[in-house]
Design a protein around this motif. Structure first.
Motif, PDB file in Angstrom:
ATOM      1  N   ALA A 151      -2.415   9.730   8.049  1.00  0.00           N
ATOM      2  CA  ALA A 151      -2.911   9.400   6.709  1.00  0.00           C
ATOM      3  C   ALA A 151      -2.842   7.891   6.454  1.00  0.00           C
ATOM      4  CB  ALA A 151      -2.123  10.167   5.646  1.00  0.00           C
ATOM      5  N   VAL A 152      -1.782   7.239   6.919  1.00  0.00           N
ATOM      6  CA  VAL A 152      -1.669   5.777   6.782  1.00  0.00           C
ATOM      7  C   VAL A 152      -2.816   5.113   7.533  1.00  0.00           C
ATOM      8  CG1 VAL A 152      -0.295   3.750   7.421  1.00  0.00           C
ATOM      9  CG2 VAL A 152       0.829   5.739   6.394  1.00  0.00           C
ATOM     10  N   ARG A 153      -3.056   5.560   8.758  1.00  0.00           N
ATOM     11  CA  ARG A 153      -4.152   4.990   9.547  1.00  0.00           C
ATOM     12  C   ARG A 153      -5.488   5.180   8.824  1.00  0.00           C
ATOM     13  NH1 ARG A 153      -4.664   8.071  14.530  1.00  0.00           N
ATOM     14  NH2 ARG A 153      -5.934   9.367  13.217  1.00  0.00           N
ATOM     15  N   HIS A 154      -5.702   6.363   8.261  1.00  0.00           N
ATOM     16  CA  HIS A 154      -6.933   6.640   7.521  1.00  0.00           C
ATOM     17  C   HIS A 154      -7.071   5.690   6.333  1.00  0.00           C
ATOM     18  CE1 HIS A 154      -9.352   8.706   4.442  1.00  0.00           C
ATOM     19  NE2 HIS A 154     -10.117   9.016   5.483  1.00  0.00           N
ATOM     20  N   ILE A 159      -0.329  -2.975  10.447  1.00  0.00           N
ATOM     21  CA  ILE A 159       0.432  -2.182   9.492  1.00  0.00           C
ATOM     22  C   ILE A 159       1.925  -2.382   9.752  1.00  0.00           C
ATOM     23  CG2 ILE A 159       1.002   0.179   8.812  1.00  0.00           C
ATOM     24  CD1 ILE A 159      -1.939   0.874   9.618  1.00  0.00           C
ATOM     25  N   ALA A 160       2.677  -2.605   8.694  1.00  0.00           N
ATOM     26  CA  ALA A 160       4.136  -2.715   8.772  1.00  0.00           C
ATOM     27  C   ALA A 160       4.716  -1.667   7.825  1.00  0.00           C
ATOM     28  CB  ALA A 160       4.592  -4.111   8.387  1.00  0.00           C
ATOM     29  N   ILE A 161       5.355  -0.650   8.381  1.00  0.00           N
ATOM     30  CA  ILE A 161       5.935   0.434   7.580  1.00  0.00           C
ATOM     31  C   ILE A 161       7.248  -0.057   6.978  1.00  0.00           C
ATOM     32  CG2 ILE A 161       6.805   2.802   7.590  1.00  0.00           C
ATOM     33  CD1 ILE A 161       3.810   2.624   8.246  1.00  0.00           C
ATOM     34  N   MET A 162       7.360   0.058   5.654  1.00  0.00           N
ATOM     35  CA  MET A 162       8.561  -0.411   4.968  1.00  0.00           C
ATOM     36  C   MET A 162       9.541   0.730   4.729  1.00  0.00           C
ATOM     37  SD  MET A 162       6.424  -2.860   2.400  1.00  0.00           S
ATOM     38  CE  MET A 162       7.815  -3.559   1.543  1.00  0.00           C
ATOM     39  N   PHE A 163       9.052   1.816   4.130  1.00  0.00           N
ATOM     40  CA  PHE A 163       9.896   2.993   3.969  1.00  0.00           C
ATOM     41  C   PHE A 163       9.068   4.219   3.635  1.00  0.00           C
ATOM     42  CE2 PHE A 163      10.061   0.722  -0.084  1.00  0.00           C
ATOM     43  CZ  PHE A 163       9.815   1.707  -1.024  1.00  0.00           C
ATOM     44  N   VAL A 164       9.747   5.375   3.729  1.00  0.00           N
ATOM     45  CA  VAL A 164       9.145   6.671   3.418  1.00  0.00           C
ATOM     46  C   VAL A 164      10.113   7.409   2.512  1.00  0.00           C
ATOM     47  CG1 VAL A 164       8.380   8.898   4.365  1.00  0.00           C
ATOM     48  CG2 VAL A 164       7.954   6.776   5.644  1.00  0.00           C
ATOM     49  N   TYR A 183       0.843  -1.189   0.000  1.00  0.00           N
ATOM     50  CA  TYR A 183       0.000   0.000   0.000  1.00  0.00           C
ATOM     51  C   TYR A 183       0.878   1.239   0.000  1.00  0.00           C
ATOM     52  CZ  TYR A 183      -3.458  -3.423   1.383  1.00  0.00           C
ATOM     53  OH  TYR A 183      -4.278  -4.522   1.425  1.00  0.00           O
ATOM     54  N   ARG A 184       0.348   2.302  -0.579  1.00  0.00           N
ATOM     55  CA  ARG A 184       1.066   3.570  -0.649  1.00  0.00           C
ATOM     56  C   ARG A 184       0.151   4.669  -0.132  1.00  0.00           C
ATOM     57  NH1 ARG A 184       2.808   0.212  -4.343  1.00  0.00           N
ATOM     58  NH2 ARG A 184       4.943   0.276  -5.059  1.00  0.00           N
ATOM     59  N   THR A 185       0.685   5.454   0.769  1.00  0.00           N
ATOM     60  CA  THR A 185      -0.059   6.580   1.321  1.00  0.00           C
ATOM     61  C   THR A 185       0.767   7.833   1.123  1.00  0.00           C
ATOM     62  OG1 THR A 185      -1.139   5.201   2.989  1.00  0.00           O
ATOM     63  CG2 THR A 185      -1.044   7.565   3.426  1.00  0.00           C
ATOM     64  N   GLU A 186       0.128   8.866   0.595  1.00  0.00           N
ATOM     65  CA  GLU A 186       0.806  10.140   0.340  1.00  0.00           C
ATOM     66  C   GLU A 186       0.241  11.229   1.233  1.00  0.00           C
ATOM     67  OE1 GLU A 186       0.495  11.077  -3.812  1.00  0.00           O
ATOM     68  OE2 GLU A 186       1.309   9.128  -4.403  1.00  0.00           O
ATOM     69  N   TYR A 187       1.150  12.079   1.733  1.00  0.00           N
ATOM     70  CA  TYR A 187       0.745  13.247   2.500  1.00  0.00           C
ATOM     71  C   TYR A 187       1.863  14.270   2.451  1.00  0.00           C
ATOM     72  CZ  TYR A 187      -0.792  16.402   6.080  1.00  0.00           C
ATOM     73  OH  TYR A 187      -1.174  17.540   6.727  1.00  0.00           O
ATOM     74  N   ASP A 188       1.516  15.483   2.073  1.00  0.00           N
ATOM     75  CA  ASP A 188       2.431  16.630   2.123  1.00  0.00           C
ATOM     76  C   ASP A 188       3.778  16.349   1.448  1.00  0.00           C
ATOM     77  OD1 ASP A 188       2.995  19.280   2.772  1.00  0.00           O
ATOM     78  OD2 ASP A 188       3.882  18.730   4.711  1.00  0.00           O
ATOM     79  N   GLY A 189       3.727  15.750   0.270  1.00  0.00           N
ATOM     80  CA  GLY A 189       4.945  15.513  -0.499  1.00  0.00           C
ATOM     81  C   GLY A 189       5.724  14.272  -0.114  1.00  0.00           C
ATOM     82  N   LEU A 190       5.207  13.506   0.829  1.00  0.00           N
ATOM     83  CA  LEU A 190       5.872  12.274   1.251  1.00  0.00           C
ATOM     84  C   LEU A 190       4.997  11.082   0.899  1.00  0.00           C
ATOM     85  CD1 LEU A 190       7.096  13.254   4.820  1.00  0.00           C
ATOM     86  CD2 LEU A 190       8.410  13.282   2.698  1.00  0.00           C
ATOM     87  N   ARG A 208       9.241   6.340  16.739  1.00  0.00           N
ATOM     88  CA  ARG A 208      10.564   6.544  16.135  1.00  0.00           C
ATOM     89  C   ARG A 208      10.652   7.841  15.345  1.00  0.00           C
ATOM     90  NH1 ARG A 208      12.206   0.644  13.587  1.00  0.00           N
ATOM     91  NH2 ARG A 208      11.761  -0.574  15.464  1.00  0.00           N
ATOM     92  N   LEU A 209       9.548   8.210  14.683  1.00  0.00           N
ATOM     93  CA  LEU A 209       9.557   9.389  13.808  1.00  0.00           C
ATOM     94  C   LEU A 209       8.329  10.260  14.082  1.00  0.00           C
ATOM     95  CD1 LEU A 209      10.528   7.334  10.681  1.00  0.00           C
ATOM     96  CD2 LEU A 209      11.986   9.035  11.781  1.00  0.00           C
ATOM     97  N   PRO A 210       8.290  10.895  15.260  1.00  0.00           N
ATOM     98  CA  PRO A 210       7.109  11.685  15.625  1.00  0.00           C
ATOM     99  C   PRO A 210       6.863  12.888  14.718  1.00  0.00           C
ATOM    100  CG  PRO A 210       8.864  12.009  17.228  1.00  0.00           C
ATOM    101  CD  PRO A 210       9.310  10.904  16.304  1.00  0.00           C
ATOM    102  N   LYS A 211       7.889  13.369  14.040  1.00  0.00           N
ATOM    103  CA  LYS A 211       7.703  14.516  13.139  1.00  0.00           C
ATOM    104  C   LYS A 211       6.854  14.154  11.921  1.00  0.00           C
ATOM    105  CE  LYS A 211      11.797  17.059  14.470  1.00  0.00           C
ATOM    106  NZ  LYS A 211      13.036  17.703  14.033  1.00  0.00           N
ATOM    107  N   LEU A 212       6.658  12.870  11.675  1.00  0.00           N
ATOM    108  CA  LEU A 212       5.842  12.428  10.549  1.00  0.00           C
ATOM    109  C   LEU A 212       4.428  12.056  10.998  1.00  0.00           C
ATOM    110  CD1 LEU A 212       8.440  10.224   8.621  1.00  0.00           C
ATOM    111  CD2 LEU A 212       7.872  12.625   8.276  1.00  0.00           C
ATOM    112  N   ALA A 213       3.976  12.638  12.094  1.00  0.00           N
ATOM    113  CA  ALA A 213       2.666  12.300  12.674  1.00  0.00           C
ATOM    114  C   ALA A 213       1.527  12.436  11.667  1.00  0.00           C
ATOM    115  CB  ALA A 213       2.388  13.158  13.904  1.00  0.00           C
ATOM    116  N   LYS A 214       1.539  13.468  10.844  1.00  0.00           N
ATOM    117  CA  LYS A 214       0.453  13.661   9.869  1.00  0.00           C
ATOM    118  C   LYS A 214       0.474  12.560   8.808  1.00  0.00           C
ATOM    119  CE  LYS A 214      -1.237  17.556  11.428  1.00  0.00           C
ATOM    120  NZ  LYS A 214      -2.592  17.737  11.886  1.00  0.00           N
TER     121      LYS A 214
END
Length: 88
Positions: A65-68, A24-29, A5-12, A55-61
């Protein structure tokens, strides 16, 4: 369970999958503009969404979006409860 799955938010863009426990298992950003890697995890160390937030609280938004996406796209509609207005 191997669907990616791919989730996009704010250019990431977060690339993730569901693990064997349906978590959910995060692979990379990476950045969408130039594919610059922000973070990549080893296959034996994919964090779940809670661990990624820690690990990466600055990517909270992005994690929001991933959760959504998980709840709206991955979980089938027939398993979700109808909104309260629908029962009136």
């Amino acid at each position: 369970m191997d669907e990616i799955y791919r989730t996009e938010y704010d250019g990431l863009q977060a690339i993730w999958r569901l693990n064997h426990r349906h978590e959910i298992a995060i692979m990379f950003v990476h950045k969408l503009s130039d594919s610059t890697s922000i973070v990549a995890f080893a296959p034996d160390d994919y964090p779940d969404l809670v661990q990624a937030r820690e690990r990466l609280p600055k990517l909270a938004k992005l994690w929001d979006a991933v959760r959504h996406d998980f709840w709206t796209e991955v979980i089938p509609a027939h398993r979700r409860s109808p909104p309260p207005e629908a029962s009136r």
